[in-house]
Design a protein around this motif. Sequence first.
Motif, mmCIF file in Angstrom:
data_model
loop_
_atom_site.group_PDB
_atom_site.id
_atom_site.type_symbol
_atom_site.label_atom_id
_atom_site.label_comp_id
_atom_site.label_asym_id
_atom_site.label_seq_id
_atom_site.Cartn_x
_atom_site.Cartn_y
_atom_site.Cartn_z
ATOM 1 N N ASP A 1 -123.185 -8.010 -16.643
ATOM 2 C CA ASP A 1 -123.314 -6.672 -16.096
ATOM 3 C C ASP A 1 -122.113 -5.867 -16.730
ATOM 4 N N VAL A 2 -122.267 -5.014 -17.509
ATOM 5 C CA VAL A 2 -121.045 -4.327 -18.239
ATOM 6 C C VAL A 2 -121.061 -2.768 -17.865
ATOM 7 N N LEU A 3 -119.809 -2.495 -17.463
ATOM 8 C CA LEU A 3 -119.451 -0.929 -17.407
ATOM 9 C C LEU A 3 -118.736 -0.530 -18.414
ATOM 10 N N TYR A 4 -119.627 0.561 -19.164
ATOM 11 C CA TYR A 4 -118.901 1.304 -20.424
ATOM 12 C C TYR A 4 -118.187 2.584 -19.904
ATOM 13 N N VAL A 5 -117.042 2.921 -20.220
ATOM 14 C CA VAL A 5 -116.157 3.963 -19.634
ATOM 15 C C VAL A 5 -115.995 4.809 -21.127
ATOM 16 N N LEU A 6 -116.877 5.791 -21.441
ATOM 17 C CA LEU A 6 -117.105 6.341 -22.654
ATOM 18 C C LEU A 6 -116.707 7.764 -22.983
ATOM 19 N N PRO A 7 -116.171 8.212 -23.915
ATOM 20 C CA PRO A 7 -116.156 9.657 -24.296
ATOM 21 C C PRO A 7 -117.724 10.330 -24.252
ATOM 22 N N PRO B 1 -110.464 -3.650 -24.630
ATOM 23 C CA PRO B 1 -109.869 -2.307 -24.812
ATOM 24 C C PRO B 1 -110.645 -1.519 -25.936
ATOM 25 N N ALA B 2 -110.492 -0.228 -25.843
ATOM 26 C CA ALA B 2 -111.066 0.866 -26.901
ATOM 27 C C ALA B 2 -110.573 0.851 -28.025
ATOM 28 N N GLY B 3 -111.583 1.120 -29.109
ATOM 29 C CA GLY B 3 -110.963 1.424 -30.530
ATOM 30 C C GLY B 3 -111.311 0.751 -31.570
ATOM 31 N N PRO B 4 -111.436 0.870 -32.676
ATOM 32 C CA PRO B 4 -111.712 0.229 -34.062
ATOM 33 C C PRO B 4 -110.378 -0.996 -34.500
ATOM 34 N N THR C 1 -123.538 8.061 -15.105
ATOM 35 C CA THR C 1 -123.272 9.408 -14.616
ATOM 36 C C THR C 1 -122.022 9.787 -15.385
ATOM 37 N N THR C 2 -121.877 11.235 -15.477
ATOM 38 C CA THR C 2 -120.765 11.913 -16.218
ATOM 39 C C THR C 2 -119.796 12.626 -15.192
ATOM 40 N N VAL C 3 -118.661 12.447 -15.465
ATOM 41 C CA VAL C 3 -117.424 13.091 -14.641
ATOM 42 C C VAL C 3 -116.625 13.657 -15.772
ATOM 43 N N GLY C 4 -116.720 15.067 -15.695
ATOM 44 C CA GLY C 4 -115.802 15.655 -16.870
ATOM 45 C C GLY C 4 -116.355 15.385 -18.427
ATOM 46 N N ASP C 5 -115.520 14.803 -19.060
ATOM 47 C CA ASP C 5 -115.760 14.282 -20.424
ATOM 48 C C ASP C 5 -116.056 12.747 -20.537
#
Length: 145
Positions: A122-128, A102-105, A42-46
């Motif tokens: 089971d993986v939850l991705y919270v992505l832009p 955590p996020a990022g390079p 699903t997408t919420v906002g951005d």
Amino acid sequence: MRIPFRVALTGVVAAATVLVGPTTAHATPPGPGVSGRVIARTTVGDTDYVLRELTVPPGQATGWHYHDGPVYAVVRQGTLTHFDSTCASDGVYPKGGTIQEPAGPGYVHLGRNLGDTPLVLDVLYVLPHGAPFSQDAPNPGCPFE
């Protein structure tokens, strides 16, 4: 506690569930047979919230990568051995274990299945919105992939 965590992950994305067929895991290079299946999104906002099942066969790895947003996972089967860019294991997660990435390079990492049974996460991705599950990264100099 372990079952409610998975229920919570599912609940986050359940509002707009879309079932999708199997896809290939994205990393550099994933081992043979590493695969992923989207369970819900699903997408919420951005922000995209994607719940995905990731399977890593015995002796294989995800490939070196990082994520553009935080990632949360539960080990459903097998054992995840997780490595950071220093080539050191930064955790071993058996069935029922949870991991947060955590996020990022600045957080290049690799997941390996050093066991003799398939590793299922089971993986939850919270992505832009629109970001891929992972970004490829070169091996940081470790003697393994």
